[in-house]
Scaffold this motif. Structure first.
Motif, PDB file in Angstrom:
ATOM      1  N   ASN A  26      -3.583  13.098  -4.123  1.00  0.00           N
ATOM      2  CA  ASN A  26      -4.563  14.094  -4.040  1.00  0.00           C
ATOM      3  C   ASN A  26      -5.609  14.140  -4.910  1.00  0.00           C
ATOM      4  OD1 ASN A  26      -3.477  15.261  -1.397  1.00  0.00           O
ATOM      5  ND2 ASN A  26      -2.001  16.198  -3.011  1.00  0.00           N
ATOM      6  N   ILE A  27      -5.373  13.693  -6.108  1.00  0.00           N
ATOM      7  CA  ILE A  27      -6.488  13.606  -7.180  1.00  0.00           C
ATOM      8  C   ILE A  27      -6.577  12.175  -7.452  1.00  0.00           C
ATOM      9  CG2 ILE A  27      -6.915  14.545  -9.549  1.00  0.00           C
ATOM     10  CD1 ILE A  27      -4.933  16.760  -9.123  1.00  0.00           C
ATOM     11  N   LEU A  28      -5.580  11.435  -7.820  1.00  0.00           N
ATOM     12  CA  LEU A  28      -5.652  10.278  -8.035  1.00  0.00           C
ATOM     13  C   LEU A  28      -6.430   9.254  -6.810  1.00  0.00           C
ATOM     14  CD1 LEU A  28      -2.625   9.303 -10.177  1.00  0.00           C
ATOM     15  CD2 LEU A  28      -4.746   9.671 -11.056  1.00  0.00           C
ATOM     16  N   LYS A  29      -7.065   8.142  -7.054  1.00  0.00           N
ATOM     17  CA  LYS A  29      -7.562   7.593  -6.113  1.00  0.00           C
ATOM     18  C   LYS A  29      -6.424   6.488  -5.347  1.00  0.00           C
ATOM     19  CE  LYS A  29     -11.194   4.246  -4.743  1.00  0.00           C
ATOM     20  NZ  LYS A  29     -12.465   3.528  -5.023  1.00  0.00           N
ATOM     21  N   THR A  75       3.540  10.289  -7.191  1.00  0.00           N
ATOM     22  CA  THR A  75       4.882  10.421  -8.304  1.00  0.00           C
ATOM     23  C   THR A  75       4.263  10.799  -9.523  1.00  0.00           C
ATOM     24  OG1 THR A  75       6.325   9.038  -7.366  1.00  0.00           O
ATOM     25  CG2 THR A  75       6.986   9.842  -9.496  1.00  0.00           C
ATOM     26  N   LEU A  76       3.092  10.072 -10.049  1.00  0.00           N
ATOM     27  CA  LEU A  76       2.489  10.164 -11.378  1.00  0.00           C
ATOM     28  C   LEU A  76       1.724  11.411 -11.234  1.00  0.00           C
ATOM     29  CD1 LEU A  76       1.388   6.629 -12.420  1.00  0.00           C
ATOM     30  CD2 LEU A  76       3.409   7.824 -13.143  1.00  0.00           C
ATOM     31  N   GLU A  77       1.079  11.499 -10.444  1.00  0.00           N
ATOM     32  CA  GLU A  77       0.220  12.882 -10.149  1.00  0.00           C
ATOM     33  C   GLU A  77       1.023  14.310  -9.960  1.00  0.00           C
ATOM     34  OE1 GLU A  77      -3.381  12.813  -7.201  1.00  0.00           O
ATOM     35  OE2 GLU A  77      -1.973  14.066  -6.218  1.00  0.00           O
ATOM     36  N   ASP A  78       2.208  14.040  -9.454  1.00  0.00           N
ATOM     37  CA  ASP A  78       3.149  15.283  -9.489  1.00  0.00           C
ATOM     38  C   ASP A  78       3.842  15.433 -10.887  1.00  0.00           C
ATOM     39  OD1 ASP A  78       2.382  15.600  -6.874  1.00  0.00           O
ATOM     40  OD2 ASP A  78       4.108  14.718  -6.218  1.00  0.00           O
ATOM     41  N   GLU A  91       0.917  -1.212  -0.036  1.00  0.00           N
ATOM     42  CA  GLU A  91       0.108  -0.061   0.107  1.00  0.00           C
ATOM     43  C   GLU A  91       0.818   1.246   0.133  1.00  0.00           C
ATOM     44  OE1 GLU A  91      -3.024   1.919   3.339  1.00  0.00           O
ATOM     45  OE2 GLU A  91      -3.414  -0.228   2.507  1.00  0.00           O
ATOM     46  N   LYS A  92       2.134   1.149   0.815  1.00  0.00           N
ATOM     47  CA  LYS A  92       2.728   2.459   0.784  1.00  0.00           C
ATOM     48  C   LYS A  92       3.478   2.597  -0.630  1.00  0.00           C
ATOM     49  CE  LYS A  92       5.042   2.903   4.520  1.00  0.00           C
ATOM     50  NZ  LYS A  92       5.877   3.109   5.814  1.00  0.00           N
ATOM     51  N   VAL A  93       3.938   1.553  -1.060  1.00  0.00           N
ATOM     52  CA  VAL A  93       4.755   1.905  -2.490  1.00  0.00           C
ATOM     53  C   VAL A  93       3.645   2.343  -3.228  1.00  0.00           C
ATOM     54  CG1 VAL A  93       6.096   0.593  -4.151  1.00  0.00           C
ATOM     55  CG2 VAL A  93       6.492   0.090  -1.592  1.00  0.00           C
ATOM     56  N   GLN A  94       2.583   1.733  -3.613  1.00  0.00           N
ATOM     57  CA  GLN A  94       1.506   1.973  -4.615  1.00  0.00           C
ATOM     58  C   GLN A  94       1.211   3.399  -4.521  1.00  0.00           C
ATOM     59  OE1 GLN A  94       0.895   0.340  -7.096  1.00  0.00           O
ATOM     60  NE2 GLN A  94      -1.087   0.732  -7.894  1.00  0.00           N
ATOM     61  N   ASN A  95       0.860   3.819  -3.186  1.00  0.00           N
ATOM     62  CA  ASN A  95       0.373   5.284  -3.227  1.00  0.00           C
ATOM     63  C   ASN A  95       1.388   6.175  -3.542  1.00  0.00           C
ATOM     64  OD1 ASN A  95      -2.439   5.140  -2.508  1.00  0.00           O
ATOM     65  ND2 ASN A  95      -1.578   4.392  -0.432  1.00  0.00           N
TER      66      ASN A  95
END
Length: 245
Positions: free
Chosen positions: A110-113, A72-75, A63-67
């Motif tokens: 913040n935007i991605l689930k 990273t993608l969201e940024d 969970e920690k790695v996936q989030n």
């Protein structure tokens, strides 16, 4: 295909789960043309690792790695394959992308689930039960030939010369479409033809007939590429028909 739709084949991981062991990897190949350039997207391998962590019960780490990856993608920190002007903020290499994920461990998008794996459980597969063998019958053979002509009737006349009292030509296809007999002249044909042979009524096809067919093709200067045997299992055909057949 699903990974490519999202933007890159480098985004997805895969799992091969068996009764006693499991293997996790990126869905793509080794990409030797990208070796040593520090440009490949490591997301596929990372996603495979997340699946592995879930599988072995380390859901909190997964969970920690996936989030962190989602953050990273969201940024907008993207490798070349998903980088897009006006959307991405920074184009990075393989190592830099991995470091960006590491620096965001403990953060969530913040935007991605964001994901939560706390309720996940290890997958337990039922023991594999081997099916009873089916009755296997050789009922034909496809002889693939290279021929640069365009008229299927001309090819059929040539190929029919290698018929025997045991096997006969029943169909010719090109690109999977039946072009002989009763084909359409409008069909565009390449130089790769499939010639289907079936046993003469009342005869049984044997492997020796196929060997003789190849020898006769050689003698008649027919450029054979390969053969594919046609089988029925428990009386049901397990080979493809030509389109229009």
């Amino acid at each position: 295909m699903a990974a490519q739709i999202t933007g890159s084949v480098g985004l997805a991981g895969s799992a091969n789960i068996g009764e006693e062991c499991a293997m996790f990897e990126a869905i793509h190949g080794s990409a030797p043309r990208r070796a040593g350039q520090n440009v490949a997207n490591p997301s596929g391998l990372l996603q495979g690792a997340v699946m592995m962590l879930n599988h072995i019960g380390q859901t909190d780490v997964a969970e920690k790695v996936q989030n962190a990856w989602l953050k990273t993608l969201e940024d907008g920190v993207h490798t070349y394959d998903i980088y897009k002007d006006g959307t991405s903020h920074e184009k990075v290499g393989t190592k830099e992308f991995a470091q960006a994920v590491i620096s965001r461990l403990g953060q969530s998008p913040n935007i991605l689930k964001s994901v939560s794996y706390s309720n996940n459980s290890i997958m337990h597969l039922p023991a594999y039960k081997r099916k009873a063998p089916q009755k296997k019958d050789l009922v034909g053979v496809d002889l693939f030939v290279h021929w640069t002509g365009t008229d299927p009737n001309e090819l059929a006349a040539s190929v029919k010369k290698i018929e025997s009292s045991d096997v006969q030509l029943t169909m010719i296809t090109n690109r999977g479409i039946k072009v002989w007999p009763d084909g359409f002249k409008e069909t565009f044909c390449t130089d790769h033809w499939r010639c289907r042979f079936k046993p003469v009524a009342g005869k049984k096809l044997e492997k020796e007939h196929i060997i003789q067919l190849l020898q006769d093709a050689l003698n008649h200067k027919i450029d054979s590429i390969k053969t594919e045997n046609l089988y029925e299992f428990d009386g049901v055909a397990k080979y493809s028909l030509g389109q229009g057949q």
